[in-house]
Design a protein around this motif. Structure first.
Motif, PDB file in Angstrom:
ATOM      1  N   GLY A   1       0.787  -1.222   0.000  1.00  0.00           N
ATOM      2  CA  GLY A   1       0.000   0.000   0.000  1.00  0.00           C
ATOM      3  C   GLY A   1       0.820   1.274   0.000  1.00  0.00           C
ATOM      4  N   GLU A   2       2.126   1.168   0.247  1.00  0.00           N
ATOM      5  CA  GLU A   2       2.996   2.341   0.217  1.00  0.00           C
ATOM      6  C   GLU A   2       3.671   2.424  -1.151  1.00  0.00           C
ATOM      7  OE1 GLU A   2       3.720   5.030   2.477  1.00  0.00           O
ATOM      8  OE2 GLU A   2       1.765   4.182   2.971  1.00  0.00           O
ATOM      9  N   ALA A   3       3.631   3.596  -1.756  1.00  0.00           N
ATOM     10  CA  ALA A   3       4.177   3.774  -3.101  1.00  0.00           C
ATOM     11  C   ALA A   3       5.696   3.629  -3.134  1.00  0.00           C
ATOM     12  CB  ALA A   3       3.780   5.150  -3.644  1.00  0.00           C
ATOM     13  N   ALA A   4       6.353   3.965  -2.037  1.00  0.00           N
ATOM     14  CA  ALA A   4       7.818   3.914  -2.002  1.00  0.00           C
ATOM     15  C   ALA A   4       8.272   3.132  -0.776  1.00  0.00           C
ATOM     16  CB  ALA A   4       8.384   5.331  -1.963  1.00  0.00           C
ATOM     17  N   PRO A   5       9.460   2.544  -0.845  1.00  0.00           N
ATOM     18  CA  PRO A   5      10.014   1.881   0.340  1.00  0.00           C
ATOM     19  C   PRO A   5      10.175   2.882   1.486  1.00  0.00           C
ATOM     20  CG  PRO A   5      11.272   1.324  -1.619  1.00  0.00           C
ATOM     21  CD  PRO A   5      10.344   2.426  -2.004  1.00  0.00           C
ATOM     22  N   ILE A   6      10.163   2.377   2.709  1.00  0.00           N
ATOM     23  CA  ILE A   6      10.313   3.213   3.895  1.00  0.00           C
ATOM     24  C   ILE A   6      11.715   2.991   4.456  1.00  0.00           C
ATOM     25  CG2 ILE A   6       9.442   3.699   6.207  1.00  0.00           C
ATOM     26  CD1 ILE A   6       6.750   2.445   5.276  1.00  0.00           C
ATOM     27  N   PRO A   7      12.567   4.015   4.403  1.00  0.00           N
ATOM     28  CA  PRO A   7      13.924   3.873   4.950  1.00  0.00           C
ATOM     29  C   PRO A   7      13.886   3.674   6.472  1.00  0.00           C
ATOM     30  CG  PRO A   7      13.768   5.785   3.506  1.00  0.00           C
ATOM     31  CD  PRO A   7      12.368   5.307   3.759  1.00  0.00           C
ATOM     32  N   PHE A   8      14.756   2.807   6.966  1.00  0.00           N
ATOM     33  CA  PHE A   8      14.809   2.553   8.405  1.00  0.00           C
ATOM     34  C   PHE A   8      15.029   3.831   9.204  1.00  0.00           C
ATOM     35  CE2 PHE A   8      15.733  -1.984   7.449  1.00  0.00           C
ATOM     36  CZ  PHE A   8      14.763  -2.543   8.276  1.00  0.00           C
ATOM     37  N   ASP A   9      15.861   4.727   8.688  1.00  0.00           N
ATOM     38  CA  ASP A   9      16.177   5.922   9.474  1.00  0.00           C
ATOM     39  C   ASP A   9      15.018   6.910   9.585  1.00  0.00           C
ATOM     40  OD1 ASP A   9      16.325   6.880   6.874  1.00  0.00           O
ATOM     41  OD2 ASP A   9      18.348   7.679   7.067  1.00  0.00           O
ATOM     42  N   THR A  10      13.900   6.646   8.895  1.00  0.00           N
ATOM     43  CA  THR A  10      12.721   7.497   9.041  1.00  0.00           C
ATOM     44  C   THR A  10      11.664   6.882   9.958  1.00  0.00           C
ATOM     45  OG1 THR A  10      11.525   6.572   7.139  1.00  0.00           O
ATOM     46  CG2 THR A  10      13.048   8.417   6.701  1.00  0.00           C
ATOM     47  N   ILE A  11      11.859   5.611  10.340  1.00  0.00           N
ATOM     48  CA  ILE A  11      10.861   4.917  11.163  1.00  0.00           C
ATOM     49  C   ILE A  11      10.989   5.355  12.614  1.00  0.00           C
ATOM     50  CG2 ILE A  11      10.063   2.672  12.015  1.00  0.00           C
ATOM     51  CD1 ILE A  11      11.021   1.465   9.352  1.00  0.00           C
TER      52      ILE A  11
END
Length: 155
Positions: free
Chosen positions: A136-146
């Motif tokens: 459902g997310e258009a782009a991967p989620i970088p670990f450093d933003t979690i």
């Protein structure tokens, strides 16, 4: 004498000894929590592994860690050592925890562009060294933003 460095924090010292005790296993330290006061402390060490930590592995590690803590006289006075896995409601705080949750639904709070913080829910599709891919997310989620990620509980 152990090769564990001396640090200012008791939790950091326990963590270093726990990492040393787990060195020849697939277990890794997620977190260490030291509560209470000298003479009546509780030392909680939370461990995990890429395939999930079994009770036999945790028992062996607890014995090894307990022996080392006593031998090195790390904790003054009496204390209770608890070695377990993080609870189902605990956040995923170590990148190595994500791989075994591929296929499960996660609630993830992260920073998008322009300092926007969002929470999304979706199936964890893949994990690599720097990011996760969530359905459902258009782009991967970088670990450093979690900021927070948890397995969505079915109840």
């Amino acid at each position: 004498m152990s090769a564990v460095p001396v640090t200012d924090s008791l939790a950091d010292r326990v963590r270093a000894f726990a990492e040393e005790a787990a060195a020849d296993t697939d277990l890794f330290v997620v977190s260490v929590d030291v509560r209470g006061y000298q003479g009546s402390r509780t030392v909680a060490v939370f461990m995990d592994s890429p395939t999930g930590a079994g009770s036999d592995d945790l028992t062996k590690l607890s014995r090894s860690l307990g022996f080392t803590l006593e031998t090195e006289d790390v904790i003054k006075g009496s204390y209770r050592l608890e070695v377990s896995t993080p609870g189902a409601d605990q956040p995923l705080s170590d990148r190595r925890q994500y791989a075994r949750h591929v296929g499960r639904t996660l609630d993830v709070t992260f920073e998008r562009e322009l300092d926007q913080v969002v929470t999304v829910k979706g199936e964890l599709l893949s994990v690599d060294d720097g990011e996760i891919v969530l359905e459902g997310e258009a782009a991967p989620i970088p670990f450093d933003t979690i900021r927070d990620a948890r397995v969505a509980l079915p109840w």
